[in-house]
Design a protein around this motif. Structure first.
Motif, short mmCIF file in Angstrom:
data_model
loop_
_atom_site.label_atom_id
_atom_site.label_comp_id
_atom_site.label_asym_id
_atom_site.label_seq_id
_atom_site.Cartn_x
_atom_site.Cartn_y
_atom_site.Cartn_z
N TRP A 29 0.84 -1.21 0.00
CA TRP A 29 0.00 0.00 0.00
C TRP A 29 0.88 1.26 0.00
CZ3 TRP A 29 -4.56 0.37 -1.69
CH2 TRP A 29 -5.56 -0.60 -1.42
N THR A 65 -7.34 -7.37 -5.66
CA THR A 65 -7.83 -6.52 -6.75
C THR A 65 -7.47 -5.05 -6.60
OG1 THR A 65 -9.94 -6.23 -5.59
CG2 THR A 65 -9.82 -8.02 -7.18
N MET A 66 -7.15 -4.61 -5.40
CA MET A 66 -6.94 -3.17 -5.23
C MET A 66 -5.52 -2.72 -5.58
SD MET A 66 -9.14 -2.28 -1.85
CE MET A 66 -9.25 -0.54 -2.23
N TYR A 67 -4.60 -3.66 -5.73
CA TYR A 67 -3.25 -3.27 -6.13
C TYR A 67 -3.23 -3.04 -7.63
CZ TYR A 67 -1.64 -4.65 -1.48
OH TYR A 67 -1.44 -4.76 -0.13
N ARG A 118 -15.53 -2.31 -12.72
CA ARG A 118 -16.64 -2.99 -12.08
C ARG A 118 -16.07 -3.72 -10.87
NH1 ARG A 118 -19.86 -8.21 -14.73
NH2 ARG A 118 -21.06 -8.66 -12.85
N LEU A 122 -19.28 -3.68 -2.03
CA LEU A 122 -18.46 -2.75 -1.26
C LEU A 122 -19.01 -2.54 0.15
CD1 LEU A 122 -17.63 -0.03 -3.96
CD2 LEU A 122 -16.05 -1.64 -2.89
N GLY A 123 -20.00 -3.32 0.53
CA GLY A 123 -20.54 -3.17 1.87
C GLY A 123 -21.35 -1.90 2.01
N SER A 124 -22.08 -1.58 0.94
CA SER A 124 -22.87 -0.35 0.96
C SER A 124 -24.27 -0.63 0.43
CB SER A 124 -22.16 0.70 0.09
OG SER A 124 -22.60 2.00 0.41
N GLN A 132 -17.27 3.75 -5.66
CA GLN A 132 -16.15 4.28 -4.89
C GLN A 132 -15.29 5.05 -5.88
OE1 GLN A 132 -13.80 1.34 -2.68
NE2 GLN A 132 -12.86 2.94 -1.44
N ASP A 135 -10.69 7.06 -2.99
CA ASP A 135 -10.92 6.52 -1.64
C ASP A 135 -12.36 6.61 -1.17
OD1 ASP A 135 -7.75 7.70 -0.20
OD2 ASP A 135 -8.26 5.91 -1.35
N ASP A 136 -13.14 7.48 -1.81
CA ASP A 136 -14.44 7.84 -1.22
C ASP A 136 -15.64 7.10 -1.80
OD1 ASP A 136 -13.11 11.15 -1.37
OD2 ASP A 136 -13.09 9.75 0.34
N TYR A 137 -16.54 6.74 -0.89
CA TYR A 137 -17.80 6.13 -1.30
C TYR A 137 -18.77 7.25 -1.69
CZ TYR A 137 -17.03 1.32 0.49
OH TYR A 137 -16.59 0.02 0.70
N GLU A 139 -22.76 7.34 -2.34
CA GLU A 139 -23.89 6.43 -2.17
C GLU A 139 -25.21 7.04 -2.56
OE1 GLU A 139 -21.57 6.02 1.79
OE2 GLU A 139 -23.13 4.50 1.89
N THR B 88 -24.18 -7.33 3.24
CA THR B 88 -23.79 -7.10 4.63
C THR B 88 -23.04 -5.79 4.78
OG1 THR B 88 -23.39 -9.48 4.62
CG2 THR B 88 -22.84 -8.29 6.62
N ARG B 92 -19.22 -2.31 9.08
CA ARG B 92 -18.80 -1.00 8.58
C ARG B 92 -19.40 0.11 9.41
NH1 ARG B 92 -21.29 1.66 3.23
NH2 ARG B 92 -20.57 3.78 3.65
N ARG B 123 -11.09 -4.56 5.59
CA ARG B 123 -11.00 -4.64 4.13
C ARG B 123 -10.50 -3.32 3.54
NH1 ARG B 123 -16.76 -5.19 1.11
NH2 ARG B 123 -15.39 -4.93 -0.69
N VAL B 127 -12.01 2.73 3.36
CA VAL B 127 -11.02 3.77 3.65
C VAL B 127 -11.49 4.66 4.79
CG1 VAL B 127 -9.72 5.70 2.71
CG2 VAL B 127 -10.20 3.72 1.28
N ALA B 165 -6.64 -5.73 0.82
CA ALA B 165 -6.43 -5.13 -0.50
C ALA B 165 -7.39 -5.68 -1.55
CB ALA B 165 -4.99 -5.34 -0.93
N GLY B 166 -8.56 -6.14 -1.11
CA GLY B 166 -9.56 -6.54 -2.11
C GLY B 166 -9.59 -8.03 -2.36
#
Lengths: 154, 425, 535
Positions: A29, A65-67, A118, A122-124, A132, A135-137, A139, B88, B92, B123, B127, B165-166
């Motif tokens: 990171w 996936t985020m790297y 895609r 994302l837990g939202s 996203q 960094d920001d969601y 919604e 879920t 969070r 996760r 962020v 990291a996903g």
């Protein structure tokens, strides 16, 4: 490699774990924060620093996936498309974004400003549809809200 | 029921330690370190009937008792904040709005585990949650709730936030450990079990965020109080329910364990999103658990009640689908998720998940064959039970349950060569 | 010791034994891919799923330790279904490469497709496309599509060579074996990953498209590359009607693979040894006895001439020999025996050394039979001393008993030596520079063309086997000596086989006491121990 500040930060991270290898994810990171993405030379450096092979590091980078393995757009839009977001219209959102930027999912605009990806849940789910942006969601999106948001980006 | 887990959520500056402490925060930790032994803390949690809120519903006190009685190596508590189960979003909420509750619960549990360090695996996408947790951890260290000689005791325990990291699979206990150790998130063959041989070869307990958030309340108000919440002592305590999909008010709702699903949808959730589109199906516990038809939704949301009707409470991610939903498309979307998230380690999941998605894709786009429907079931049956970890079952159960309960819709796609559920404009 | 009932039969095993080990230990095959006895347990292929009574799910036999009273079924309907399921999953994205894949005939995927699958494919989707024929190292080619992700190769590089070149990249069904961009799989043991790959994902470049394995004749033997003496299986091309250019033969060595010997090399061998057979082609072969300028002579004539030259020089103490440390014990003993009887012959052992001993198998001493040499020929008489004596004009007849494996390892004789020595007799398999500087050339068998023993650096006596006939008129070294002995008017030892020579060795050279070919067998024997055991 990326300067003494960077190496100090890495040392601090490594100190949090009983074995250097455990610092892998946080150190990657740091690299991505510093360079914007993770290249082969960085993987070599991390490998050396944490006492593993470069292939091991590459295996980690390609697993999560985020790297990023390539530079991405200035604005990295990650649209959630899993079930709850699908039920609340994310497919329409994706279509709208593809049309607006004239690119497909997985691509970056020619000026390098926007990339569209895609992603999975994302837990939202309670505030679907959403994406996203870096960094920001963002919604509870509607197509209008999205346009306003994107129009006003610096 | 009074707000317990969410009591702080809507307070101004709820994340700050001042607000947390001024509302009774960290009293439980003080009480434990002052007057209870680690084993006594475990006893309380056992008596409370607390069951894991990450997905498996395993009795928490029992899990804690697996740690070795004699300490010969460092002990670790890992907090599973990798919340990625579709549907879920409760962990969070706690981390973003009441991080100190999570911290107090973690430290109390770490105490019970004789832990030398507690790593919170959050996760990478969270962020905002990471920022809140980082701030709160720093505050906790300052006040002596973590680090050396906690609250003046002889107990040392570091509290470290570790950002993922996903990878959904890192929410699986043993994969979380692999990832924490700096590897690809590959689950491990069991035995050995984490309590004997976990991270860095040391005894380890892994718990979900919400599970740990319950612990301060159990210590403060007593195991009996906790056990009395809900319909029976095997399904007890306050529960965070995540409501999403075709309802007017999706969101996280706290209620006593055992809330009727229809109450959640109608009372808390404001009813169906469109009055002219009735309930068609509902997944009650995150996408990994079997789907219920509308007729089956008259059920209480607790572990045992849902198990009885052939589904599960899982992570309490309730996903509501109305009559406009094409079940084939919905299943395809779910299958894509598992194919994307499969770690690739073991044969049935690695090959099977992709195969399931391919077949569903054909059916959804009008290229299905009659034999494909039974083939889906056969593949799912061949994955189930034969994998290293539960992602196999998680991929298989949706396929088996959707095909079983909505078979005519799949057959229609095949015979009609197109989706036959009219999606309104 | 826990007792296990497996398919109705009771079995007692040491504590800690897994179900798979228990089964394999009694010769029962439970199908498996990722398990390898030389590597850690991975448990990812899922092919070894078996039923354990009272367990709710099938369990993998490779990782579950036997507990007392455990009842296991490896052969019922439930297990067979699971095996067929796993086999089907492995085949859905596997390319139909059998017709062009080296692994055919020794491929587990093929074997289990016959024995443990339904034989039908239900997959009608597009197979995944990955990279094929990827050059990842000096000796290894990777085909990512064929890979079944068993992780054996990765575990080998992590656990045995500890070099970590290989890893999985990507995830899910995109998970593929790879190497970090720009890096190479060039550790000294890279060829082992080809052996352990259960399919044709990793293949050896030197064997690629060489032949079908069912055309090979396999003989257990020992590598002559260094003093370790790794146990090998030598595969010779045979039964193939391949038209080769004149002067070549169709029974040629096609490859070496390691044989398991826990006292010597475990499961592995080094790349240098694995490809050592290629050195046999580094020079043309000496097919007939010759005089200088390539004049062919009759065997009899060569022997008579040679014997006379040796005898005469010995009589005035002006005979000498330089022997390769790769000769078999039998050949060395035969020469020693001759020299002792003649008297007046100086002899020395060539030294071949390069690099260093490593932590695994490689030895700096490349003389596969250096230890045999010191046991038989005495504490290392040095070839250098012989060379010095020859250059100083003290030698009339010099016998070069050449390296049977590598023509480069028989020393080139310098001009100033050749000017001083009247007769240089070359005994060996090659028509190389050393041979061409000789006045008499007698063909002897190369490595893998004669039976015999060699002693490794730990004192283990091992059998080297004849894998194909010697070329031309070449014959085993000890037989050449027998012929010379007779021609020199000495009594024949009456040896008719290498086993006979070994018998004499056992009687006359103390460390070989009690050694017979039987005792040595396939895994070797330590001479001193054998002597102590008092055969």
């Amino acid at each position: 490699m990326l300067g003494t500040e960077f190496e100090k930060a890495v040392d601090e991270i490594v100190a949090r774990y009983p074995e250097p290898k455990a610092a892998m994810l946080p150190v990657l990171w740091e690299v991505q924060r510093a360079k914007g993405w993770i290249d082969g030379a960085s993987e070599d450096w991390v490998a050396q620093r944490l006492g593993v092979s470069s292939s091991h590091v590459h295996g980690v980078v390609t697993f999560y996936t985020m790297y990023k393995r390539n530079p991405s757009g200035k604005y990295h839009i990650q649209v959630c498309t899993t079930l709850s977001c699908m039920l609340r219209g994310c497919d329409e959102l994706v279509g709208h974004l593809e049309k607006r930027f004239k690119i497909k999912i997985g691509e970056t605009t020619p000026d390098g400003k926007f990339s569209l990806m895609r992603v999975e849940c994302l837990g939202s789910c309670g505030t679907a549809p959403m994406f996203q942006l870096n960094d920001d969601y963002h919604e509870n999106l509607t197509l209008d809200k999205v346009d306003k948001l994107l129009d006003n980006l610096p | 029921m009074e707000k317990i887990l969410t009591r702080n959520i809507h307070r101004e500056s709820s994340q700050s330690i001042e607000v947390y402490e001024s509302n009774g925060g960290y009293q439980a930790l003080r009480k434990a370190l002052g007057s209870l032994s680690p084993d006594q803390v475990t006893e309380q949690v056992k008596k409370s009937g607390l069951r894991g809120r990450g997905g498996a519903g395993f009795p928490t006190g029992l899990k804690w008792s697996f740690m070795p009685k004699e300490k010969s190596k460092p002990h670790y508590l890992l907090v599973n904040a990798d919340e990625s189960e579709p549907g879920t979003f409760k962990d969070r909420l706690l981390m973003e709005e009441d991080p100190h509750l999570v911290i107090e619960g973690s430290m109390l549990s770490a105490y019970a585990m004789h832990a030398d360090a507690c790593y919170i695996y959050i996760r990478g996408e969270f962020v905002h949650g990471t920022r809140q947790m980082q701030k709160a951890i720093a505050e906790a260290y300052q006040k002596g709730y973590a680090g050396k000689n906690i609250l003046g005791s002889s107990w040392n325990c570091e509290l470290v936030l570790h950002v993922g990291a996903g990878a959904y699979i890192c929410g699986e206990e043993t994969a979380l450990m692999s990832s924490l150790e700096g590897n690809r998130g590959w689950p491990r063959v069991k035995p050995p079990f984490p309590a004997q041989f976990g991270v860095w070869g040391c005894p380890t307990t892994i718990n979900n965020v919400e599970t740990l958030a319950c612990v301060p309340f159990i210590i403060e108000r007593g195991a009996e109080w906790f056990a009395a919440i809900g319909n029976d002592e095997k399904n007890s305590g306050p529960k965070l329910y995540c409501l999403s999909g075709h309802v007017k008010r999706p969101g996280v709702y706290e209620a006593a364990m055992g809330l009727p699903l229809l109450d959640l949808i109608n009372e808390f959730g404001g009813g169906m999103l469109h009055d002219d589109r009735p309930l068609k199906a509902c997944i009650p516990g995150g996408s990994s658990v079997p789907v219920l038809t509308a007729a089956e939704c008259d059920v209480n949301l607790d572990f045992d009640s849902l198990a009885k009707v052939g589904s599960a409470l899982g992570s309490a991610g309730i996903m509501v689908m109305d009559s406009s939903t094409c079940m084939v498309k919905a299943l395809l979307r779910i299958a894509h998720f598992y194919a994307h998230e499969s770690c690739g380690q073991c044969t049935p999941c690695r090959q099977g998940c992709g195969w399931l998605e391919d077949i569903l894709d054909r059916i959804e786009h009008g290229k299905g064959r009659a034999e494909d429907i039974d083939l889906l079931k056969s593949i799912a049956d061949n994955i189930e039970g034969n994998t290293i970890c539960a992602l196999g079952e998680a991929a298989a159960w949706p396929v088996q349950s959707f095909v079983k309960r909505f078979r005519p819709e799949f057959e229609n796609h095949v015979t009609e060569g197109r989706c036959v559920v009219a999606a309104p404009a | 010791m826990p007792k296990l009932t497996i398919d109705g039969e009771e079995l007692e095993v040491p504590s800690g034994t897994t179900i798979l080990q228990a089964a394999l230990g009694r010769g029962q095959e439970i199908p498996h891919y990722c398990y390898h006895p030389g590597l850690s347990v991975a448990g990812n292929c899922r092919m070894c799923l078996v039923e354990v009574e009272k367990a709710p799910k099938l369990v993998i036999a490779c990782s579950v330790p036997v507990t007392d009273g455990m009842v296991v079924n490896t052969d019922n309907e439930r297990v067979k279904e699971a095996q067929a399921a796993v086999q089907e999953f492995l085949l859905i994205n596997h390319p139909l490469d059998c017709p062009i894949c080296d692994q055919a005939g020794e491929c587990r995927l093929q074997d289990y497709a016959f024995s443990h699958s339904t034989g039908k494919s239900r997959f009608v989707e597009e197979k995944l496309k990955l990279n094929k024929a990827v050059d990842i190292g000096h000796h290894v080619t990777l085909d990512q599509e064929r890979c079944i992700q068993c992780s054996r190769c990765i575990r080998f590089c992590d656990e045995v060579t500890k070099t970590g070149e290989l890893a999985f990249f990507e995830r899910g069904n995109q998970a593929q074996i790879g190497i970090h961009p720009g890096k190479r799989l060039n550790n000294p043991y890279s060829g082992n990953v080809v052996d352990i790959c259960p399919v044709g994902a990793l293949t050896l470049k030197e064997f690629r498209f060489e032949t079908r394995i069912w055309y090979l004749e396999n003989t257990p033997s020992v590598c002559a590359g260094c003093a370790r003496g790794c146990n090998v299986m030598v595969s010779v091309g045979n039964k193939q009607k391949e038209m080769t250019s004149p002067g070549q033969f169709d029974d040629r060595i096609k490859r070496l693979v390691p044989r398991v010997n826990h006292a010597v090399n475990g499961h592995w061998m080094c790349d240098e040894g694995r490809l050592s057979y290629q050195r046999l082609d580094a020079a043309p072969r000496l097919l007939s006895a010759q005089a200088p300028q390539g004049a062919l002579i009759e065997w009899e004539q060569a022997i008579v001439t040679g014997a006379a030259q040796i005898k005469q020089a010995a009589q005035s103490g002006r005979a000498a020999a330089i022997l390769s440390p790769r000769l078999t014990c039998e050949t060395m003993f035969a020469w020693k025996d001759l020299f002792d009887e003649l008297g007046g012959v100086r002899f020395g052992i060539e030294r071949i050394a390069s690099g260093e001993d490593d932590d695994l198998l490689l030895r700096a001493d490349k003389g596969a039979n250096s230890t045999g040499a010191s046991w038989i020929l005495g504490e290392r008489a040095d070839a250098e001393a012989i060379v010095d004596a020859a250059i100083s004009g003290k030698i009339d007849t010099l016998i070069m008993v050449a390296d049977p494996l590598d023509p480069e390892d028989t020393r080139r004789l310098p001009e100033n030596l050749l000017l001083k020595v009247k007769n240089v007799i070359y005994v060996g398999p090659f028509l190389d520079q050393t041979a061409e500087s000789a006045s008499l050339l007698i063909p002897a068998a190369a490595w893998a063309a004669e039976d015999g023993t060699m002693v490794n650096f730990e004192g283990r006596v091992q059998l080297v086997r004849r894998c194909h006939m010697p070329r031309g008129e070449g014959r085993p070294g000890w037989r050449v000596v027998e012929d010379l002995r007779e021609a020199a008017g000495l009594e024949s030892r009456g040896w008719t086989s290498s086993a006979d020579v070994l018998e004499s060795l056992a009687k006359n050279v103390t460390p070989f006491g009690g050694i017979t070919e039987e005792r040595v067998g396939l895994l070797g024997a330590t001479g001193v121990a054998a002597a102590a055991a008092g055969s």
